[in-house]
Design an enzyme around this catalytic site. Structure first.
Site, PDB file in Angstrom:
ATOM      1  N   PHE A 147       0.858  -1.187   0.000  1.00  0.00           N
ATOM      2  CA  PHE A 147       0.000   0.000   0.000  1.00  0.00           C
ATOM      3  C   PHE A 147       0.891   1.233   0.000  1.00  0.00           C
ATOM      4  O   PHE A 147       1.677   1.435   0.923  1.00  0.00           O
ATOM      5  CB  PHE A 147      -0.955   0.063   1.205  1.00  0.00           C
ATOM      6  CG  PHE A 147      -1.855   1.266   1.109  1.00  0.00           C
ATOM      7  CD1 PHE A 147      -3.027   1.235   0.367  1.00  0.00           C
ATOM      8  CD2 PHE A 147      -1.503   2.469   1.718  1.00  0.00           C
ATOM      9  CE1 PHE A 147      -3.840   2.356   0.236  1.00  0.00           C
ATOM     10  CE2 PHE A 147      -2.323   3.596   1.594  1.00  0.00           C
ATOM     11  CZ  PHE A 147      -3.489   3.532   0.853  1.00  0.00           C
ATOM     12  N   ASP A 232       9.265   2.927   2.158  1.00  0.00           N
ATOM     13  CA  ASP A 232       8.069   3.714   2.444  1.00  0.00           C
ATOM     14  C   ASP A 232       7.779   3.574   3.940  1.00  0.00           C
ATOM     15  O   ASP A 232       7.221   2.572   4.379  1.00  0.00           O
ATOM     16  CB  ASP A 232       6.895   3.224   1.598  1.00  0.00           C
ATOM     17  CG  ASP A 232       5.636   4.059   1.842  1.00  0.00           C
ATOM     18  OD1 ASP A 232       5.616   4.831   2.821  1.00  0.00           O
ATOM     19  OD2 ASP A 232       4.683   3.922   1.048  1.00  0.00           O
ATOM     20  N   LYS A 261       2.304  11.171   7.325  1.00  0.00           N
ATOM     21  CA  LYS A 261       1.417  10.918   8.463  1.00  0.00           C
ATOM     22  C   LYS A 261       1.856  11.649   9.739  1.00  0.00           C
ATOM     23  O   LYS A 261       1.572  12.830   9.876  1.00  0.00           O
ATOM     24  CB  LYS A 261       1.252   9.409   8.671  1.00  0.00           C
ATOM     25  CG  LYS A 261       0.487   8.771   7.498  1.00  0.00           C
ATOM     26  CD  LYS A 261      -0.124   7.421   7.803  1.00  0.00           C
ATOM     27  CE  LYS A 261      -1.126   7.050   6.715  1.00  0.00           C
ATOM     28  NZ  LYS A 261      -0.736   5.915   5.891  1.00  0.00           N
TER      29      LYS A 261
HETATM   30  C1  PLP Z   1      -0.927   5.995   4.351  1.00  0.00           C
HETATM   31  C2  PLP Z   1       0.177   5.519   3.518  1.00  0.00           C
HETATM   32  C3  PLP Z   1       0.534   6.158   2.308  1.00  0.00           C
HETATM   33  C4  PLP Z   1      -0.295   7.266   1.704  1.00  0.00           C
HETATM   34  O1  PLP Z   1      -0.376   8.401   2.496  1.00  0.00           O
HETATM   35  P1  PLP Z   1      -1.509   9.497   2.167  1.00  0.00           P
HETATM   36  O2  PLP Z   1      -1.141  10.643   3.070  1.00  0.00           O
HETATM   37  O3  PLP Z   1      -2.824   8.885   2.491  1.00  0.00           O
HETATM   38  O4  PLP Z   1      -1.387   9.829   0.725  1.00  0.00           O
HETATM   39  C5  PLP Z   1       1.634   5.708   1.634  1.00  0.00           C
HETATM   40  N1  PLP Z   1       2.364   4.676   2.097  1.00  0.00           N
HETATM   41  C6  PLP Z   1       2.059   4.024   3.237  1.00  0.00           C
HETATM   42  C7  PLP Z   1       2.921   2.905   3.700  1.00  0.00           C
HETATM   43  C8  PLP Z   1       0.947   4.414   3.983  1.00  0.00           C
HETATM   44  O5  PLP Z   1       0.609   3.740   5.092  1.00  0.00           O
END
Ligand code: PLP
Length: 406
Positions: A147, A232, A261
């Site tokens: 994700f 990520d 986040k």
């Molecule tokens: C939440 C998330 C994203 C996307 O972040 P947004 O601020 O919703 O665009 C990307 N990578 C990971 C691992 C995430 O948990």
């Protein structure tokens, strides 16, 4: 107000939302109006312990007073200049973020998905200009069940049909491999491979922890084959797993690390790509940008969010309280539990498949004053703010036990 009136207010708000809002979410029917620390309150005044923390954006707890103060102060002074001009917050944000994460360079964006897109662009640019990959041939290896957000390039390499179905055609150049399988990663690398994009723990997939040594081997393979390692850490980063970055569990450094986040403590969308000099220098003026990226309000908020994360030892707390909560959950004697897993305060409890899904259990927990999110049918993720106390952790485990043994 009487209880009936306030209950009507929640129903009215839900009806209004249903009438005018796009239906791209299916939230629990709880209408929140206030938050403080690990707690949130609904419009009826009922208090809940927030075990989702906005998908780990609220690591510092709701409405942390020091972040509120920084935001209010900066909002009254200067909010946005665009990057056409310089502002007096961005350099300090760069310095503090890079020093903390031992990075050479940072590139500020807003959402997590934008940080991912930025990293993909930077890696491709590096691939053409430094590695010497032939024009338009760059390949980026990604993991199945990943994700990385909701933009078109990113959903194009998702393996979840509800994420990609109906949104094609997609950008080429992405090669999926099974998560946690280092041999599959090495087999997929060829002369056109510019990057490997990976979550140190897969969050949305249901808190999937890879085999020990996987990230370390991935680092070695990327170095050996001249491939950019992109971690990520939008969800795993900033203390969630009990370390500042989850990469530290295996003592590695990615070439590009993505944070978002909790970078703002949940106040405002702030993300960043952290990099070494070599990879980031592939991007030249005018080749990438964002109107809001690096704005002074975002920088002031993120500086305060990082400061309290460190000063209040939220990372150490995540490690200690996370281990305690995990042990408590694992000791629940119920044949409904298939597995308890995770690291720090990034935990999940997977139910056995015959129960028909986790949502009724989330609703039962809601009645007991806990807000949780089911994911992939059978799994309940547990990721409260990192300011959780031992007593609160024990209370959470008691509520789970009551619901699972009912
Ligand atoms: C939440 C998330 C994203 C996307 O972040 P947004 O601020 O919703 O665009 C990307 N990578 C990971 C691992 C995430 O948990």
């Amino acid at each position: 107000m009487t209880d009936t009136l306030t209950r009507d207010r929640a129903a009215d708000l839900i009806a209004l939302e249903t009438l005018y809002g796009a239906t791209n979410y299916k939230p629990l029917d709880v209408v929140l109006t206030r938050g403080e620390g690990v707690y949130v309150w609904d419009v009826n005044g009922k208090r809940y312990l927030d075990c989702l923390a906005a998908y780990s954006a609220v690591n510092q707890g709701h409405c942390h007073p020091k972040i509120v103060a920084a935001m209010v102060e900066q909002a009254g002074r200067l909010t946005l200049t665009s990057r056409a001009f310089r502002n007096d917050q961005l350099p300090l944000f760069y310095e503090e973020l890079c020093t903390l994460t031992k990075s050479h360079k940072a590139l500020p964006m807003n959402s997590g998905a934008e940080a991912v897109e930025t990293a993909l662009k930077v890696a491709r640019k590096w691939g053409y200009e430094v590695k010497g990959v032939a024009k338009d041939r760059a390949e980026i290896i990604v993991c199945k069940q990943n994700f990385h957000g909701r933009t078109l390039a990113v959903v194009g390499f998702s393996s979840d049909p509800s994420t990609y179905r109906g949104f094609g055609p997609f950008a080429p150049g992405f090669v999926p491999v099974p998560y946690g399988d280092a041999a599959a990663l090495e087999a997929a690398i060829n002369e056109n491979t510019v990057a490997f994009l990976v979550e140190p723990i897969q969050g949305e997939a249901g808190v999937i922890v890879p085999p020990a040594g996987y990230m370390k081997t991935a680092r070695e393979l990327c170095t050996k084959h001249n491939v950019v390692l992109i971690c990520d850490e939008v969800q795993t980063g900033l203390g969630r797993t009990g370390k500042l970055l989850a990469e530290e569990h295996e003592g590695i450094e990615a070439d590009l690390t993505l944070v978002g986040k909790a970078l703002s403590g949940g106040f405002y969308p702030v993300s960043a790509v952290l990099s070494n000099d070599e990879v980031m220098s592939a991007i030249k003026p005018g080749e990438h940008g964002s109107t809001f990226g690096g704005n002074p309000l975002a920088c002031a908020v993120a500086r305060a969010a990082l400061k309290v994360l460190i000063e209040e030892d939220m990372i150490g707390n995540s490690e200690r309280i996370g281990a305690r909560l995990k042990a408590n959950l694992a000791s629940i004697k119920s044949d409904k539990v298939k597995e308890v897993r995770g690291r720090g305060l990034m935990l999940a409890l997977e139910l056995t498949e015959d129960l028909g899904g986790a949502r009724p259990y989330c609703e039962a927990l809601q009645h007991r004053g806990i807000l949780c999110k089911d994911t992939h049918d059978h799994t309940i993720r547990i990721s409260p703010p990192l300011v959780l106390t031992a007593d609160q952790a024990d209370w959470i485990a008691e509520q789970f036990e009551a619901v699972l043994r009912a």
